[in-house]
Design an enzyme around this catalytic site. Structure first.
Site, PDB file in Angstrom:
ATOM      1  N   SER A 135     -74.087  39.756 -58.158  1.00  0.00           N
ATOM      2  CA  SER A 135     -73.351  38.710 -58.851  1.00  0.00           C
ATOM      3  C   SER A 135     -73.934  37.367 -58.431  1.00  0.00           C
ATOM      4  O   SER A 135     -73.927  37.024 -57.249  1.00  0.00           O
ATOM      5  CB  SER A 135     -71.875  38.808 -58.462  1.00  0.00           C
ATOM      6  OG  SER A 135     -71.130  37.739 -59.005  1.00  0.00           O
ATOM      7  N   LYS A 161     -75.745  39.857 -62.714  1.00  0.00           N
ATOM      8  CA  LYS A 161     -74.541  39.287 -63.356  1.00  0.00           C
ATOM      9  C   LYS A 161     -74.543  37.791 -63.090  1.00  0.00           C
ATOM     10  O   LYS A 161     -74.658  37.364 -61.941  1.00  0.00           O
ATOM     11  CB  LYS A 161     -73.309  39.962 -62.771  1.00  0.00           C
ATOM     12  CG  LYS A 161     -71.997  39.198 -62.879  1.00  0.00           C
ATOM     13  CD  LYS A 161     -70.820  40.079 -62.475  1.00  0.00           C
ATOM     14  CE  LYS A 161     -69.744  39.312 -61.735  1.00  0.00           C
ATOM     15  NZ  LYS A 161     -68.606  40.164 -61.319  1.00  0.00           N
ATOM     16  N   LYS A 163     -72.488  34.271 -63.233  1.00  0.00           N
ATOM     17  CA  LYS A 163     -71.202  33.618 -63.400  1.00  0.00           C
ATOM     18  C   LYS A 163     -71.383  32.522 -64.444  1.00  0.00           C
ATOM     19  O   LYS A 163     -72.388  31.772 -64.399  1.00  0.00           O
ATOM     20  CB  LYS A 163     -70.765  32.996 -62.066  1.00  0.00           C
ATOM     21  CG  LYS A 163     -70.390  34.033 -61.015  1.00  0.00           C
ATOM     22  CD  LYS A 163     -69.100  34.743 -61.386  1.00  0.00           C
ATOM     23  CE  LYS A 163     -68.576  35.572 -60.223  1.00  0.00           C
ATOM     24  NZ  LYS A 163     -67.312  36.268 -60.578  1.00  0.00           N
ATOM     25  N   ASP A 188     -69.953  36.819 -66.245  1.00  0.00           N
ATOM     26  CA  ASP A 188     -68.558  36.864 -65.787  1.00  0.00           C
ATOM     27  C   ASP A 188     -67.973  35.456 -65.853  1.00  0.00           C
ATOM     28  O   ASP A 188     -68.477  34.541 -65.200  1.00  0.00           O
ATOM     29  CB  ASP A 188     -68.505  37.385 -64.341  1.00  0.00           C
ATOM     30  CG  ASP A 188     -67.072  37.558 -63.825  1.00  0.00           C
ATOM     31  OD1 ASP A 188     -66.111  37.305 -64.581  1.00  0.00           O
ATOM     32  OD2 ASP A 188     -66.931  37.943 -62.645  1.00  0.00           O
ATOM     33  N   GLU A 213     -67.521  39.629 -68.884  1.00  0.00           N
ATOM     34  CA  GLU A 213     -66.390  39.978 -68.023  1.00  0.00           C
ATOM     35  C   GLU A 213     -65.331  38.873 -68.061  1.00  0.00           C
ATOM     36  O   GLU A 213     -65.644  37.693 -67.892  1.00  0.00           O
ATOM     37  CB  GLU A 213     -66.943  40.170 -66.595  1.00  0.00           C
ATOM     38  CG  GLU A 213     -65.957  40.637 -65.562  1.00  0.00           C
ATOM     39  CD  GLU A 213     -66.630  40.802 -64.189  1.00  0.00           C
ATOM     40  OE1 GLU A 213     -67.881  40.849 -64.110  1.00  0.00           O
ATOM     41  OE2 GLU A 213     -65.890  40.872 -63.191  1.00  0.00           O
ATOM     42  N   ASP A 238     -61.584  42.360 -65.705  1.00  0.00           N
ATOM     43  CA  ASP A 238     -61.522  42.380 -64.240  1.00  0.00           C
ATOM     44  C   ASP A 238     -60.091  41.972 -63.868  1.00  0.00           C
ATOM     45  O   ASP A 238     -59.208  42.833 -63.698  1.00  0.00           O
ATOM     46  CB  ASP A 238     -62.584  41.402 -63.684  1.00  0.00           C
ATOM     47  CG  ASP A 238     -62.497  41.161 -62.178  1.00  0.00           C
ATOM     48  OD1 ASP A 238     -61.600  41.689 -61.518  1.00  0.00           O
ATOM     49  OD2 ASP A 238     -63.346  40.406 -61.643  1.00  0.00           O
ATOM     50  N   LYS A 262     -61.773  47.076 -58.956  1.00  0.00           N
ATOM     51  CA  LYS A 262     -61.697  46.580 -57.577  1.00  0.00           C
ATOM     52  C   LYS A 262     -60.446  47.192 -56.978  1.00  0.00           C
ATOM     53  O   LYS A 262     -59.338  46.964 -57.491  1.00  0.00           O
ATOM     54  CB  LYS A 262     -61.572  45.058 -57.538  1.00  0.00           C
ATOM     55  CG  LYS A 262     -62.809  44.308 -58.031  1.00  0.00           C
ATOM     56  CD  LYS A 262     -62.564  42.817 -57.991  1.00  0.00           C
ATOM     57  CE  LYS A 262     -63.764  42.067 -58.566  1.00  0.00           C
ATOM     58  NZ  LYS A 262     -63.476  40.639 -58.778  1.00  0.00           N
ATOM     59  N   GLY A 290     -66.724  43.536 -56.634  1.00  0.00           N
ATOM     60  CA  GLY A 290     -66.794  43.169 -55.221  1.00  0.00           C
ATOM     61  C   GLY A 290     -66.012  41.899 -54.963  1.00  0.00           C
ATOM     62  O   GLY A 290     -65.696  41.144 -55.888  1.00  0.00           O
TER      63      GLY A 290
HETATM   64  O1  OSB Z   1     -64.909  38.028 -60.516  1.00  0.00           O
HETATM   65  O2  OSB Z   1     -66.085  39.594 -59.777  1.00  0.00           O
HETATM   66  C1  OSB Z   1     -65.499  38.530 -59.583  1.00  0.00           C
HETATM   67  C2  OSB Z   1     -66.151  37.355 -56.027  1.00  0.00           C
HETATM   68  C3  OSB Z   1     -64.917  36.834 -55.697  1.00  0.00           C
HETATM   69  C4  OSB Z   1     -63.919  36.835 -56.629  1.00  0.00           C
HETATM   70  C5  OSB Z   1     -64.148  37.369 -57.899  1.00  0.00           C
HETATM   71  C6  OSB Z   1     -65.377  37.908 -58.231  1.00  0.00           C
HETATM   72  C7  OSB Z   1     -66.406  37.849 -57.291  1.00  0.00           C
HETATM   73  C8  OSB Z   1     -67.765  38.296 -57.565  1.00  0.00           C
HETATM   74  C9  OSB Z   1     -68.597  38.679 -56.379  1.00  0.00           C
HETATM   75  O3  OSB Z   1     -68.278  38.272 -58.651  1.00  0.00           O
HETATM   76  C10 OSB Z   1     -68.844  40.106 -56.303  1.00  0.00           C
HETATM   77  C11 OSB Z   1     -69.416  40.567 -54.986  1.00  0.00           C
HETATM   78  O4  OSB Z   1     -68.683  40.701 -53.983  1.00  0.00           O
HETATM   79  O5  OSB Z   1     -70.611  40.860 -54.953  1.00  0.00           O
HETATM   80 MG    MG Z   2     -65.102  39.270 -62.189  1.00  0.00          MG
END
Ligand code: OSB
Ligand code: MG
Length: 370
Positions: A135, A161, A163, A188, A213, A238, A262, A290
């Protein structure tokens, strides 16, 4: 077995680089860990709350208070405690799924260590290694993003991925496609858009993304369904998926055609397996999300991601994606784009108590009646 001890630890670990999302920037990871003993057998859990209620309503201090005041005492009252009894015992306490999940994981770890069984075997994992995605946070500029993505591709990550948020969506996606070609790519939004952005988001269609996402707010299942009808890019939820029930509803409504699982978000690894099962029964692919986990939560995620329905690479990255050195457990490393699922009893990783002490800000024992 009985819950004979429960401790809360607040740990602070620097991140290798700031991690920016539409809801803010993390520069360090303040993690809440739980250590339990079942008849003297230790077990570890990690709470995936963030310090602030910006991803979900939960946050570290609230989770610590909930575990201390309500959850741990309730479990201490149960004879013959097993992980399977945790959720039902805690059911009368509304919400607080991440807090419940942390405690359930610690109980699972203790129970499985005592039984000499790995978490992956207990959950029904079938894959010895899992493909590793990453991510990528919002970057200060497109050139900076391209450098970061190049580094992850060099490290072997099999899926990227990005953001996104309003003002950081089409340009970065286009730039990554132009530079790196046909790599497995997804985005995402962490709820940053509204249905009024549908036509804008449809402009992502030309980039052939695996999925988008959580574009809209957590509770907007009907709107996600409406958006999904206007996009060629599959919608993946998510934040909205808080249980197997909401997963089933979201699937039936057409709000999601892929699910990010998750365990913390749905109240534990056992509920996470049910989300997996209901998704599989509906032909909906899932992947493991994650929350910047340390080795404790990361180990559990690897076990979960070994289930057969996890057919897409998850945010199951190597430890060094977030931590220069994850000193709490031995680090997870990426080999040929894959990470090995732990095979030892319980989580299958060992907590280094001395190293842990060096990053622990606060540790206290929860008083358990009886
Ligand atoms: O939306 O997936 C998410 C981290 C913190 C809170 C929300 C998200 C995330 C990530 C990181 O995208 C994922 C990771 O731990 O590799
Ligand atoms: Mg997410």
């Amino acid at each position: 077995m009985r819950l004979t001890s429960a401790e809360l630890l607040q740990v602070r670990m620097p991140l290798v680089a700031p991690f920016e999302t539409s809801f803010g920037v993390q520069t360090e990871r303040d993690v809440l860990l739980v250590r339990v003993e079942l008849d003297g057998q230790p077990g570890w859990g990690e709470c995936v709350t963030l310090p602030d209620p910006v991803y979900s309503p939960e946050f570290n201090e609230a989770a610590a208070t909930t575990i201390r005041n309500f959850l741990a005492p309730a479990l201490a009252a149960v004879d013959a405690l097993t992980a399977a009894k945790v959720a039902v015992t805690l059911e009368r306490f509304k919400g607080h799924r991440m807090a419940k999940a942390a405690l359930e994981l610690a109980v699972l770890d203790a129970q499985l260590r005592a039984a000499d069984m790995s978490l992956a075997d207990y959950l029904g994992g079938v894959h010895p290694t899992i493909p590793s995605g990453v991510s990528v946070g919002i970057q200060p500029s497109v050139p900076a993003l391209l450098d970061v993505v190049a580094g992850y591709l060099d490290a072997g990550y099999v899926r990227i991925k990005l953001k996104i948020k309003p003002g950081w969506d089409l340009d970065p996606v286009r730039a990554v496609r132009e530079r790196f070609g046909d790599i497995p790519l997804q985005v995402d939004a962490n709820t940053a858009y509204t249905l009024a952005d549908a036509r804008h988001l449809a402009r992502l269609d030309e980039f052939g993304l695996l999925l988008i996402e959580q574009p809209l707010e957590d509770e907007d299942l009907t709107w996600h369904a409406a958006l999904a009808r206007q996009l060629a890019t599959p919608v993946c939820l998510d934040e909205s998926i808080t249980s197997a029930k909401t997963a089933a509803d979201a699937i039936r409504l057409g709000a999601t055609s892929v699910i990010n699982i998750k365990a913390g978000r749905v109240g534990g690894y056992l509920q996470a397996r049910q989300v997996h099962d209901v998704s599989a029964a509906n032909g909906v692919p899932v992947w493991c999300g994650g929350m910047l986990e340390t080795g404790i939560g990361r180990a559990a995620n690897m076990a979960l991601a070994a289930l057969p329905g996890f057919t897409l690479p998850g945010d199951t990255s190597a430890s060094d994606r977030f931590y220069r050195r994850d000193i709490i457990t031995e680090p997870f490393t990426i080999v040929d784009g894959h990470i090995a699922v732990p095979t030892g009893p319980g989580l299958g990783v060992e907590v280094d108590e001395d190293a842990l002490a060096s990053v622990t800000v606060h540790r206290d024992t929860i008083p358990l009646a009886g």
